[in-house]
Design an enzyme around this catalytic site. Structure first.
Site, PDB file in Angstrom:
ATOM      1  N   GLY A  58       0.825  -1.201   0.000  1.00 16.73           N
ATOM      2  CA  GLY A  58       0.000   0.000   0.000  1.00 16.73           C
ATOM      3  C   GLY A  58       0.857   1.248   0.000  1.00 16.73           C
ATOM      4  O   GLY A  58       2.054   1.196   0.338  1.00 16.73           O
ATOM      5  N   CYS A  85       5.206  -6.214   1.827  1.00 21.93           N
ATOM      6  CA  CYS A  85       5.593  -4.795   1.841  1.00 21.93           C
ATOM      7  C   CYS A  85       4.876  -4.051   2.969  1.00 21.93           C
ATOM      8  O   CYS A  85       5.177  -4.265   4.138  1.00 21.93           O
ATOM      9  CB  CYS A  85       5.345  -4.163   0.471  1.00 21.93           C
ATOM     10  SG  CYS A  85       6.198  -2.577   0.250  1.00 21.93           S
ATOM     11  N   TYR A  86       3.910  -3.190   2.657  1.00 22.81           N
ATOM     12  CA  TYR A  86       3.161  -2.523   3.721  1.00 22.81           C
ATOM     13  C   TYR A  86       2.530  -3.566   4.639  1.00 22.81           C
ATOM     14  O   TYR A  86       2.403  -3.350   5.843  1.00 22.81           O
ATOM     15  CB  TYR A  86       2.080  -1.631   3.123  1.00 22.81           C
ATOM     16  CG  TYR A  86       1.316  -0.825   4.157  1.00 22.81           C
ATOM     17  CD1 TYR A  86       1.736   0.449   4.515  1.00 22.81           C
ATOM     18  CD2 TYR A  86       0.191  -1.350   4.786  1.00 22.81           C
ATOM     19  CE1 TYR A  86       1.054   1.179   5.474  1.00 22.81           C
ATOM     20  CE2 TYR A  86      -0.495  -0.632   5.740  1.00 22.81           C
ATOM     21  CZ  TYR A  86      -0.066   0.636   6.085  1.00 22.81           C
ATOM     22  OH  TYR A  86      -0.743   1.352   7.045  1.00 22.81           O
ATOM     23  N   HIS A 175       8.031  -7.503  -3.219  1.00 17.15           N
ATOM     24  CA  HIS A 175       6.763  -7.862  -3.852  1.00 17.15           C
ATOM     25  C   HIS A 175       6.905  -9.171  -4.628  1.00 17.15           C
ATOM     26  O   HIS A 175       7.396  -9.177  -5.756  1.00 17.15           O
ATOM     27  CB  HIS A 175       6.299  -6.740  -4.792  1.00 17.15           C
ATOM     28  CG  HIS A 175       5.783  -5.537  -4.082  1.00 17.15           C
ATOM     29  ND1 HIS A 175       4.444  -5.380  -3.780  1.00 17.15           N
ATOM     30  CD2 HIS A 175       6.418  -4.443  -3.598  1.00 17.15           C
ATOM     31  CE1 HIS A 175       4.277  -4.227  -3.143  1.00 17.15           C
ATOM     32  NE2 HIS A 175       5.465  -3.636  -3.019  1.00 17.15           N
ATOM     33  N   GLU A 177       4.574 -10.828  -5.979  1.00 15.55           N
ATOM     34  CA  GLU A 177       3.543 -10.952  -7.006  1.00 15.55           C
ATOM     35  C   GLU A 177       3.985 -10.432  -8.367  1.00 15.55           C
ATOM     36  O   GLU A 177       3.372 -10.771  -9.391  1.00 15.55           O
ATOM     37  CB  GLU A 177       2.252 -10.242  -6.568  1.00 15.55           C
ATOM     38  CG  GLU A 177       2.328  -8.728  -6.480  1.00 15.55           C
ATOM     39  CD  GLU A 177       2.800  -8.202  -5.143  1.00 15.55           C
ATOM     40  OE1 GLU A 177       2.392  -7.106  -4.751  1.00 15.55           O
ATOM     41  OE2 GLU A 177       3.611  -8.903  -4.478  1.00 15.55           O
ATOM     42  N   SER A 229     -23.565  -7.204 -25.241  1.00 20.03           N
ATOM     43  CA  SER A 229     -22.821  -6.373 -26.176  1.00 20.03           C
ATOM     44  C   SER A 229     -22.244  -7.191 -27.315  1.00 20.03           C
ATOM     45  O   SER A 229     -21.873  -6.639 -28.345  1.00 20.03           O
ATOM     46  CB  SER A 229     -21.674  -5.667 -25.438  1.00 20.03           C
ATOM     47  OG  SER A 229     -20.680  -6.600 -25.052  1.00 20.03           O
ATOM     48  N   GLY A 230     -22.156  -8.500 -27.125  1.00 20.65           N
ATOM     49  CA  GLY A 230     -21.526  -9.354 -28.117  1.00 20.65           C
ATOM     50  C   GLY A 230     -20.071  -9.609 -27.840  1.00 20.65           C
ATOM     51  O   GLY A 230     -19.431 -10.420 -28.512  1.00 20.65           O
ATOM     52  N   GLY A 231     -19.520  -8.928 -26.818  1.00 16.47           N
ATOM     53  CA  GLY A 231     -18.150  -9.179 -26.415  1.00 16.47           C
ATOM     54  C   GLY A 231     -18.067 -10.446 -25.579  1.00 16.47           C
ATOM     55  O   GLY A 231     -19.068 -11.090 -25.268  1.00 16.47           O
ATOM     56  N   VAL A 232     -16.853 -10.782 -25.178  1.00 12.02           N
ATOM     57  CA  VAL A 232     -16.635 -12.023 -24.435  1.00 12.02           C
ATOM     58  C   VAL A 232     -17.376 -12.010 -23.102  1.00 12.02           C
ATOM     59  O   VAL A 232     -18.068 -12.972 -22.749  1.00 12.02           O
ATOM     60  CB  VAL A 232     -15.125 -12.242 -24.191  1.00 12.02           C
ATOM     61  CG1 VAL A 232     -14.891 -13.507 -23.365  1.00 12.02           C
ATOM     62  CG2 VAL A 232     -14.378 -12.329 -25.511  1.00 12.02           C
ATOM     63  N   ASP A 233     -17.257 -10.917 -22.352  1.00 13.11           N
ATOM     64  CA  ASP A 233     -17.792 -10.883 -20.996  1.00 13.11           C
ATOM     65  C   ASP A 233     -19.310 -11.050 -20.958  1.00 13.11           C
ATOM     66  O   ASP A 233     -19.837 -11.921 -20.262  1.00 13.11           O
ATOM     67  CB  ASP A 233     -17.406  -9.572 -20.311  1.00 13.11           C
ATOM     68  CG  ASP A 233     -15.911  -9.326 -20.336  1.00 13.11           C
ATOM     69  OD1 ASP A 233     -15.150 -10.310 -20.470  1.00 13.11           O
ATOM     70  OD2 ASP A 233     -15.495  -8.158 -20.238  1.00 13.11           O
ATOM     71  N   SER A 234     -20.015 -10.204 -21.695  1.00 11.23           N
ATOM     72  CA  SER A 234     -21.473 -10.281 -21.651  1.00 11.23           C
ATOM     73  C   SER A 234     -21.983 -11.571 -22.280  1.00 11.23           C
ATOM     74  O   SER A 234     -23.000 -12.123 -21.853  1.00 11.23           O
ATOM     75  CB  SER A 234     -22.094  -9.062 -22.350  1.00 11.23           C
ATOM     76  OG  SER A 234     -21.757  -9.030 -23.724  1.00 11.23           O
ATOM     77  N   SER A 235     -21.268 -12.092 -23.273  1.00 16.34           N
ATOM     78  CA  SER A 235     -21.687 -13.335 -23.922  1.00 16.34           C
ATOM     79  C   SER A 235     -21.567 -14.520 -22.973  1.00 16.34           C
ATOM     80  O   SER A 235     -22.473 -15.356 -22.866  1.00 16.34           O
ATOM     81  CB  SER A 235     -20.848 -13.585 -25.178  1.00 16.34           C
ATOM     82  OG  SER A 235     -21.034 -12.559 -26.122  1.00 16.34           O
ATOM     83  N   LYS A 375     -10.061 -11.596 -16.726  1.00 17.81           N
ATOM     84  CA  LYS A 375     -10.415 -11.767 -18.131  1.00 17.81           C
ATOM     85  C   LYS A 375     -10.063 -13.156 -18.663  1.00 17.81           C
ATOM     86  O   LYS A 375     -10.877 -13.798 -19.331  1.00 17.81           O
ATOM     87  CB  LYS A 375      -9.705 -10.701 -18.979  1.00 17.81           C
ATOM     88  CG  LYS A 375     -10.172 -10.651 -20.424  1.00 17.81           C
ATOM     89  CD  LYS A 375     -11.553 -10.013 -20.517  1.00 17.81           C
ATOM     90  CE  LYS A 375     -12.025  -9.895 -21.942  1.00 17.81           C
ATOM     91  NZ  LYS A 375     -13.249  -9.094 -22.053  1.00 17.81           N
TER      92      LYS A 375
END
Length: 519
Positions: A58, A85-86, A175, A177, A229-235, A375
């Site tokens: 942070g 870290c923090y 870090h 990650e 929307s036809g994109g990956v997420d909404s589909s 994603k």
């Protein structure tokens, strides 16, 4: 329910990378702001599935009054804890150690000398070795709490890694990650698998089954409208919800006039004809373009589009009658980017039109089955659901569409011009077999005109920029190193085939400092 790790976020810009590394180890995890960690701990621990806790980094200093702290109850749970870290500094401060400011700062690559073995290092690092890590801190731990021992040091950190083997609390100043800590992912895997004892059996099939059960429990016999929307997420969201509740779902495709070439027709064909999912196609392009006329500020564009999107849905919900829920393809990065570490005002990089809730007047509840996924995990879920690779592998496309790829005001002529440029660019990428190597590729219509020469005549036409990046989850990105002959070929095609463009540029900015999209 699946075993899980809780990540308490203290405002780090790379907290999501911690989550990525944990999930790559086959363990489900959740991120919660430190302000809400006490309530979330009670909720999650009730299920008996919480196996360990990670404290993120942070931007604050533990030496400052009212700086973020973990709830005291965290240390009383008896669960393994890993501070980063923090996160290490607040562990020391809260358990009786000391942190001071004004010492030598460490930013960037550093070398960690392993002073002793511990479970966190098991099979990764051994006593006496030195390894590259990534530091980003200004304060210095000067005293560690009772029960801890130093297991790693660096030039600027005498307690760069500490361990309390009895309480299973481990912490590092660097870090793990980020990719610059070369074995960092292995350390996080050790924590969740060896220290916290997670089985590592979390799979997308398991998530699918759990998500379907949650949707059915939330919705009951209610009706849902899904923004498609036809994109990956909404589909993926639509197919998952349809699998859960069948014809209780109606998809609403709002064509805002800001899509790529031919996408509107493709959406209707795929969902209405192929999947037989009830679909309403609302061509609202006149409405959206009318409200966007003369608007240049990118944040204003996003808010207009988001507001109109909700208005159209409200109207469609009334037409359908009785719809109680609105489904969206919101992803984890959308949610996390909208959180302020301090609990107060924060700098807004960009707003997401599908985050933040709905107007009270709509009287609808949100169904967001992808809210916990990144994603690439959504793509995995899409494959698990049997969606075609041509859809699942499609590059990300922003909700505001081409509106944020036209800096300045938006007109139909500009949109048509950009669609043609974008189509040529993507076609050439596919022909070259490069599409699947790239996270996202698109064209931007620049708000400038340039002088050119075509034949024996002078031109004064538009300039465009091409963008292509590589990434894992969109949080960081680098430009794709196209060969120069590819760029030359694309530029020639665009100038020859798209009347109105006479100059083509290629954007080689990484994220950070830039963003993937231009607006």
């Amino acid at each position: 329910m699946a075993e899980r790790i809780l990540i308490i976020d203290f405002g780090s810009q790379v907290t999501q990378l911690i989550a990525r590394r944990v999930r790559e180890s086959g363990v489900y995890c959740e991120i919660v702001p430190f302000q809400k960690a006490d309530k979330c701990l009670d909720l999650v621990n009730d299920h008996g599935t919480l196996k360990g806790i990670i404290f993120s980094g942070g931007p604050a200093s533990t030496t400052e009054e009212f700086s973020p702290r973990a709830p005291d109850g965290v240390f009383k749970l008896g669960l393994p804890i890993f501070g980063i870290c923090y996160g290490e500094q607040t562990i020391c401060m809260q358990l009786g150690g000391a942190v001071e400011t004004g010492h030598h700062r460490e930013f960037g690559r550093a070398f960690l000398e392993i002073k002793d073995d511990c479970d966190l290092f098991d099979g990764v690092w051994a006593k006496g070795e030195k390894h590259q890590v990534w530091m980003s801190h200004g304060d210095k731990i000067t005293e560690i709490p009772t029960g801890f021992r130093a297991v790693g040091v660096s030039d600027g950190s005498p307690f760069a890694a500490i361990a309390d083997d009895v309480r299973k609390i481990y912490a590092v100043q660097f870090h793990p990650e980020v990719m610059h800590t070369l074995d960092g992912a292995k350390l996080l895997r050790n924590f969740v698998r060896k220290v916290a004892g997670c089985s590592g059996e979390w799979t997308m099939k398991g998530f699918r089954n759990e998500a379907i059960a949650k949707i059915r429990e939330q919705v009951g016999k209610g009706r849902v409208i899904c923004g498609l929307s036809g994109g990956v997420d909404s589909s993926v969201a639509a197919v998952l919800i349809h699998e859960a509740i069948g014809d209780q779902l109606t998809c609403v495709f709002v064509d805002h006039g800001l899509l790529r070439k031919g996408e509107g027709e493709e959406v209707v064909r795929l969902f209405r004809d192929h999947y037989n999912i009830p679909l309403i196609h609302n061509d609202a392009s006149d409405l959206f373009l009318g409200k966007l006329a003369g608007v240049s500020d990118p944040e204003t564009k996003r808010k207009i589009i988001g507001g109109l999107f909700i208005d159209v849905f409200e109207a469609e919900a009334k037409k359908i009658g009785g719809a109680e829920f609105l489904a969206q393809g919101t992803l984890y990065p959308d949610v996390i980017e909208s959180i302020s570490f301090s609990g107060g005002p924060s700098v807004t990089i960009k707003s997401h039109h599908n985050v933040g809730g709905l107007p009270a007047r709509m009287n609808m509840k949100l169904v967001e089955p992808l809210r916990e996924l990144f994603k690439d995990e959504v793509r995995m879920l899409g494959r698990e659901l049997g969606l075609p690779e041509s859809l699942v592998g499609r590059h990300p496309f922003p909700g505001p569409g081409l509106a944020i790829r036209i800096p300045g005001d938006i007109t139909r002529d500009k949109l048509d011009l950009l669609r043609e440029v974008d189509a040529v660019y993507l076609d050439e990428i596919r022909r070259s077999g490069l599409y699947d190597q790239i996270w996202q590729a698109f064209a931007v219509l620049l708000p400038v005109r340039t002088v050119g020469v075509m034949g024996d005549g002078r031109t004064y036409d538009q300039a465009c920029a091409l963008r292509a990046v590589t990434s894992t989850d969109g949080m960081t990105a680098d430009y794709y190193p196209f060969p120069h002959d590819f760029l030359g070929r694309v530029a020639t095609r665009i100038i020859n085939e798209v009347r109105g463009i006479n100059r083509v540029t290629y954007d080689i900015t990484s994220k950070p400092p830039g963003t993937i999209e231009w607006e």
